[in-house]
Motif scaffolding. Structure first.
Motif, short mmCIF file in Angstrom:
data_model
loop_
_atom_site.label_atom_id
_atom_site.label_comp_id
_atom_site.label_asym_id
_atom_site.label_seq_id
_atom_site.Cartn_x
_atom_site.Cartn_y
_atom_site.Cartn_z
N VAL A 411 -31.30 33.50 -8.25
CA VAL A 411 -30.01 33.07 -8.36
C VAL A 411 -28.74 32.53 -8.32
O VAL A 411 -27.76 32.97 -7.33
N VAL A 412 -28.33 31.97 -8.84
CA VAL A 412 -27.60 30.86 -8.92
C VAL A 412 -26.63 30.49 -10.42
O VAL A 412 -27.25 29.78 -11.05
N VAL A 413 -25.36 31.21 -10.85
CA VAL A 413 -24.57 30.57 -11.83
C VAL A 413 -22.81 29.83 -10.91
O VAL A 413 -22.40 29.86 -10.17
N CYS A 414 -23.30 28.73 -12.15
CA CYS A 414 -22.51 27.64 -11.54
C CYS A 414 -20.94 27.54 -12.93
O CYS A 414 -21.48 27.39 -14.17
N ASP A 415 -20.42 27.20 -12.88
CA ASP A 415 -19.21 26.04 -13.99
C ASP A 415 -19.64 24.83 -14.05
O ASP A 415 -20.57 24.16 -14.23
N LEU A 416 -19.23 24.69 -15.63
CA LEU A 416 -19.44 23.23 -16.50
C LEU A 416 -19.22 21.95 -15.25
O LEU A 416 -19.97 21.27 -15.25
N ASP A 417 -18.31 22.55 -14.45
CA ASP A 417 -18.01 20.90 -13.24
C ASP A 417 -19.14 21.38 -11.78
O ASP A 417 -19.79 20.46 -11.14
N GLY A 418 -20.07 22.00 -11.62
CA GLY A 418 -21.28 22.55 -11.12
C GLY A 418 -19.92 23.64 -9.51
O GLY A 418 -21.39 23.35 -8.57
N ARG A 419 -19.70 23.70 -9.85
CA ARG A 419 -18.86 24.92 -9.16
C ARG A 419 -20.14 25.78 -8.99
O ARG A 419 -20.19 26.76 -10.15
N VAL A 420 -20.20 26.29 -7.59
CA VAL A 420 -21.04 27.82 -7.47
C VAL A 420 -19.73 29.03 -7.90
O VAL A 420 -19.01 28.60 -6.83
N MET A 421 -20.65 29.80 -8.68
CA MET A 421 -19.89 31.08 -9.28
C MET A 421 -20.51 31.69 -8.64
O MET A 421 -19.93 33.04 -7.70
N VAL A 422 -21.89 32.58 -8.53
CA VAL A 422 -22.70 33.90 -8.24
C VAL A 422 -23.79 32.95 -7.35
O VAL A 422 -24.02 32.47 -8.07
N ILE A 423 -24.23 33.66 -6.80
CA ILE A 423 -25.21 34.04 -5.78
C ILE A 423 -25.71 35.22 -5.30
O ILE A 423 -24.56 35.85 -4.61
N ASN A 424 -27.10 35.19 -5.01
CA ASN A 424 -27.38 36.46 -5.19
C ASN A 424 -28.46 36.31 -3.91
O ASN A 424 -28.17 36.30 -2.81
N LYS A 425 -28.65 37.87 -3.87
CA LYS A 425 -29.32 38.42 -1.94
C LYS A 425 -29.78 37.25 -2.05
O LYS A 425 -30.46 36.84 -0.51
N ALA A 426 -31.05 37.38 -2.67
CA ALA A 426 -32.81 36.55 -2.91
C ALA A 426 -32.24 34.95 -2.44
O ALA A 426 -32.58 34.18 -1.60
N LEU A 489 -20.07 27.93 -21.02
CA LEU A 489 -19.61 28.17 -19.76
C LEU A 489 -19.98 27.11 -18.86
O LEU A 489 -19.18 26.86 -17.79
N GLY A 490 -21.08 27.55 -18.29
CA GLY A 490 -21.79 26.03 -17.76
C GLY A 490 -23.72 26.89 -17.54
O GLY A 490 -23.59 26.66 -18.67
N ASP A 491 -23.99 26.98 -16.45
CA ASP A 491 -25.40 27.17 -16.40
C ASP A 491 -25.92 27.88 -15.16
O ASP A 491 -24.54 28.44 -13.99
N VAL A 492 -27.19 29.11 -15.38
CA VAL A 492 -27.85 29.46 -14.40
C VAL A 492 -28.59 29.21 -14.52
O VAL A 492 -29.77 28.75 -15.03
N TYR A 493 -29.52 28.78 -12.58
CA TYR A 493 -30.46 28.41 -12.21
C TYR A 493 -31.39 30.00 -11.84
O TYR A 493 -30.51 30.68 -10.74
N VAL A 494 -32.35 29.82 -12.10
CA VAL A 494 -33.49 30.51 -11.01
C VAL A 494 -34.21 30.02 -10.06
O VAL A 494 -35.37 29.13 -10.97
N PHE A 495 -34.19 30.02 -8.88
CA PHE A 495 -35.04 29.49 -7.72
C PHE A 495 -36.11 30.84 -7.90
O PHE A 495 -35.83 31.93 -7.47
N GLN A 496 -37.63 29.98 -8.35
CA GLN A 496 -38.17 31.25 -7.86
C GLN A 496 -39.76 30.73 -6.48
O GLN A 496 -40.06 29.59 -6.95
N ASP A 497 -39.90 31.89 -6.00
CA ASP A 497 -39.90 31.01 -4.49
C ASP A 497 -42.00 31.29 -5.23
O ASP A 497 -42.73 32.59 -5.50
N LEU A 498 -42.49 29.75 -4.98
CA LEU A 498 -43.78 29.81 -4.25
C LEU A 498 -44.50 28.97 -3.47
O LEU A 498 -45.78 28.83 -3.94
N THR A 499 -44.09 29.82 -2.67
CA THR A 499 -44.46 29.41 -1.57
C THR A 499 -45.89 29.50 -1.24
O THR A 499 -46.69 28.63 -1.04
N SER A 500 -46.14 30.43 -1.38
CA SER A 500 -47.49 31.56 -1.44
C SER A 500 -48.12 31.23 -2.06
O SER A 500 -49.73 30.43 -2.22
N GLU A 501 -48.65 30.89 -3.03
CA GLU A 501 -48.96 29.98 -4.59
C GLU A 501 -49.29 28.28 -4.01
O GLU A 501 -50.75 27.87 -4.36
#
Length: 746
Positions: A411-426, A489-501
């Motif tokens: 999970v990556v949360v960015c503001d309107l200018d594309g600056r990274v605000m939050v990034i999780n462990k995964a 306020l910005g955008d939230v991006y979800v990165f789903q790992d599909l390497t095995s699939e």
């Protein structure tokens, strides 16, 4: 005591009462200063008023000339007027008949009275020899013009120029000031030629009496005197007010004449002078009168200057001293009032700054009983409330952070200018970042590449949102972050790992491709053997044997075609299908393909028509793959067409070549056409057709064309047939990087 307590407990009284006195003093001082200022600026205002009036007068005269010029253009090019029995203006002048010219001009002479902005007091028409055909003058309010006998006008400077087709820098029309008649009346005139083709057959002059015009301008501008002068010597020849000593009394002083002649109206300039008129001083403002770029006169506007002078100068010293005293009083009272108000406010401001800097235990100590004291106590309560809210927010934020950290997808949360605000462990694990490593500053800094070939879901659409991050293959989905009111306020991006699939899907694709290769070899042998039996290489077959062998050959060929399509799909998805681009002459290439399939078309009695121009440019394609595309389209047209024929046409469309393949089959239903280029989609007759496929042909054609920089679409369909169209890049067009093509269509 109660009144005193009320005054002391309200800050508004502390401010208002002292400054009421100050306001009164300032008003008195302001009045005196205003009177002094108005007195000093009276002369400037008068000069500005005169200058503006003079420029407006000059502009009014110039505007009238332009309006008359436009009216004159309409007049000289007037067509025939059957209602008035008049010929066209050019034909009337060419006839040299005064009656013909009068008939043609009379409607315009009458129209000038009602035309806005047009003033025609004199109208003269002359023939090609310079003699006047008509000379009309408007006298009083009479509708009928006063006519002047014909005369030779060649003595007027502009008549030879008009008849000789001489042009100045602005054209073949002339304007200016002119004396006409025995009374030496001065007119503002505009004259233009009358042309019949390229031949000058006469001219028309319209003029406005200057005396009447400046009197009207004087009334509209409220000017006391409006005067017009000769530009060469400054002698007045027309004025709205004639002095007792005559108009000559208004002559411009020689010392001012050269300055007036150099004045430029575009820069709002004028020359001011004072002259006595009828025992009274007047302020005169002079501006040049330029018509069509030529200096034709000088215009002045004047007003009496009696009110400029006054006795207020005597009070300037007293007013200055009063202003100084009032200034000192305002300063003293301002300091006193400011100290009374700002002391508690300063303490409150210091407390607010401390709380803002993180000292949440700080409180205001102001104990006053006025509004500042109320503000202090309210501030303390507000701080307590904010501390409680802060605790709740921190608790809720911690819960949300724990939830985000526990999500197994990145999970990556960015503001309107594309600056990274939050990034999780995964996400850190996907990026191979340790806990102490700083995350990417911006979303664009994340190192990832788009997968041109997903290798997923054989028989499905290519997934457009797969990316590689290191050794991981991820699908990215994005959603906006918005407030309850809808503000983004910005955008939230979800990165789903599909390497095995992806690995599993690739293995499935490779398995299908391998099986298809293995099956194609025996089917090819089976089809070839059946073909030899059909041709009688091992002896003549009876009717039953021939029927069985024909069925074996047909189905073996059909299955081979299906396997070939499966192999192509597998190659496209895995990225192993190679493309070798080279120029290809399309006309001969398509004719060769049609010739190869001639027996299949003849078997159904179908006529194939090729309409391709000889000068069609070559296309830049892979010959083997474009063969597959065209064969797919021709095979579909043959399958679904029982009678009639197939037409193949091509033409150049910019830097591309467009090819249309039309058939006379039953057409395609709307519900099928919407998904026609998806895999495993067949027509309504596809399942029951004797030559049915599995619905991969058009999907393969679309993918092969897009890999080569082309496009394909269903141009039209009806009950009488369908038309498929596709485009290919010309060989001479700017080359497009193949990797870019593959990335665009992946």
């Amino acid at each position: 005591m109660q009144l005193l307590h009320s005054l002391r407990s309200h800050i508004q009284y502390k401010i208002i009462l002292p400054f009421l006195l100050l306001t009164l003093l300032v008003m008195l001082a302001g009045s005196a200063v205003s009177v002094l200022f108005l007195t000093n600026s009276a002369q400037d205002r008068l000069n500005n008023q005169l200058a503006q009036a003079a420029r407006s007068t000059s502009d009014s005269i110039v505007t009238l000339e332009r309006t008359n010029l436009q009216f004159l253009r309409e007049l000289t090019f007037a067509p025939a007027n059957p209602g008035a029995g008049a010929r066209s203006m050019a034909d009337a002048f060419a006839s040299a008949s005064a009656d013909e010219v009068a008939t043609a001009l009379r409607p315009y002479y009458d129209l000038s009275v009602s035309r806005t902005g047009v003033r025609v007091d004199r109208m003269i028409a002359f023939d090609a020899q310079g003699r006047s055909l008509i000379d009309w003058e408007r006298v009083g309010g009479s509708q009928e013009p006063a006519a002047t006998p014909s005369r030779d006008l060649r003595a007027l400077w502009f008549v030879p120029a008009i008849l000789g087709k001489q042009n100045d820098v602005l054209g073949d029309k002339y304007s200016g000031l002119l004396d006409l008649g025995s009374d030496q009346s001065r007119y503002l005139f505009t004259v233009a030629p009358v042309l019949q083709g390229e031949k000058v057959v006469g001219g028309v002059l319209i003029a406005s009496r200057l005396d009447d015009m400046i009197r009207q301008i004087a009334q509209e501008s409220s000017a006391a005197i409006v005067t017009v002068y000769r530009p060469e010597d400054g002698v007045a020849f027309a004025s709205s007010l004639v002095p007792e000593g005559g108009v000559a009394q208004l002559q411009i002083e020689p010392r001012q004449l050269a300055t007036v002649q150099d004045v430029r109206l575009a820069e709002n300039q004028s020359v001011i002078d004072t002259l006595p008129v009828n025992a009274r001083d007047y302020q005169f403002a002079y501006v040049p009168l330029r018509i069509r770029g030529e200096l034709v006169g000088i215009v002045s506007v004047s007003l009496a200057s009696d009110y400029v002078f006054s006795q207020w100068w005597n009070a300037s010293g007293t007013l200055m001293g009063l202003t100084i005293l009032l200034t000192l009083a305002i300063i003293g009272l301002g300091v006193f009032v400011a100290r009374q108000i700002t002391r508690p406010l300063q303490e409150l401001a210091f407390t607010a700054e401390s709380v803002a800097e993180g000292d949440l235990d700080r409180r205001s100590s102001v104990q006053a009983h006025d509004e500042v004291g109320i503000l202090s106590r309210s501030f303390n309560r507000m701080t307590e409330h904010l501390v409680d809210l802060y605790g709740e927010v921190r608790s809720e934020s911690s819960q949300r952070a724990a939830i985000v950290e526990s999500i197994t997808d990145g999970v990556v949360v960015c503001d309107l200018d594309g600056r990274v605000m939050v990034i999780n462990k995964a996400m850190r694990e996907l990026l191979s970042l340790a806990e102490e490593d700083a995350p990417p500053a911006r979303f664009n800094d994340i190192q990832m590449e788009h997968m041109a070939f997903s290798g997923m879901s054989f028989g499905e659409k290519q997934s457009p949102d797969l990316f590689t991050i290191g050794s991981h293959i991820v699908r990215i989905s994005v959603a906006p972050v918005a407030t309850p009111e809808g503000a983004r306020l910005g955008d939230v991006y979800v990165f789903q790992d599909l390497t095995s699939e992806v690995a599993i899907d690739r293995a499935k694709t490779n398995f299908i491709a391998t099986i298809s290769h293995e099956l194609r070899t025996p089917l090819t042998v089976l089809g070839g053997s059946a073909d030899l039996l059909m041709r009688g290489f091992v002896g003549e077959l009876n009717e039953d044997q021939q029927s069985l062998v024909t069925a074996i050959h047909r189905h073996a060929t059909s299955m081979t075609s299906v396997l070939n399509n499966v192999i192509v799909i597998a190659g496209l998805e895995s990225g192993t299908l190679e493309f070798v681009f080279a120029p290809l002459p399309l006309r001969s290439f398509i004719e060769d393909l049609v010739w190869r399939q001639r027996f299949a078309f003849q078997a159904k009695s179908l006529k194939v028509e090729v309409q391709i121009p000889e000068d069609l440019p070559d296309v830049m394609v892979d010959e083997h793959q474009i063969t597959n595309v065209i064969n797919q389209l021709l095979d579909n047209a043959r399958r679904y067409t029982d009678s009639g024929g197939i037409r193949i046409a091509a033409c150049q469309d910019g830097d591309r070549v467009r090819v249309d393949i039309s058939d006379t089959g039953p057409g395609i239903d709307d519900e099928v056409s919407a998904n026609l280029f998806n895999r495993f989609v067949r027509g309504t007759e596809g399942i029951n057709s004797q030559e049915r496929g599995i619905g991969l042909g058009l999907a393969i054609a679309k993918m092969l064309l897009e890999r080569q920089g082309g496009t394909i679409w269903l141009e039209s369909t009806s009950s009488q047939g369908s038309t498929f169209s596709f485009t290919l890049p010309c060989a001479y067009a700017e080359p497009q990087n193949n990797n870019q093509i593959l990335a665009q269509v992946a």
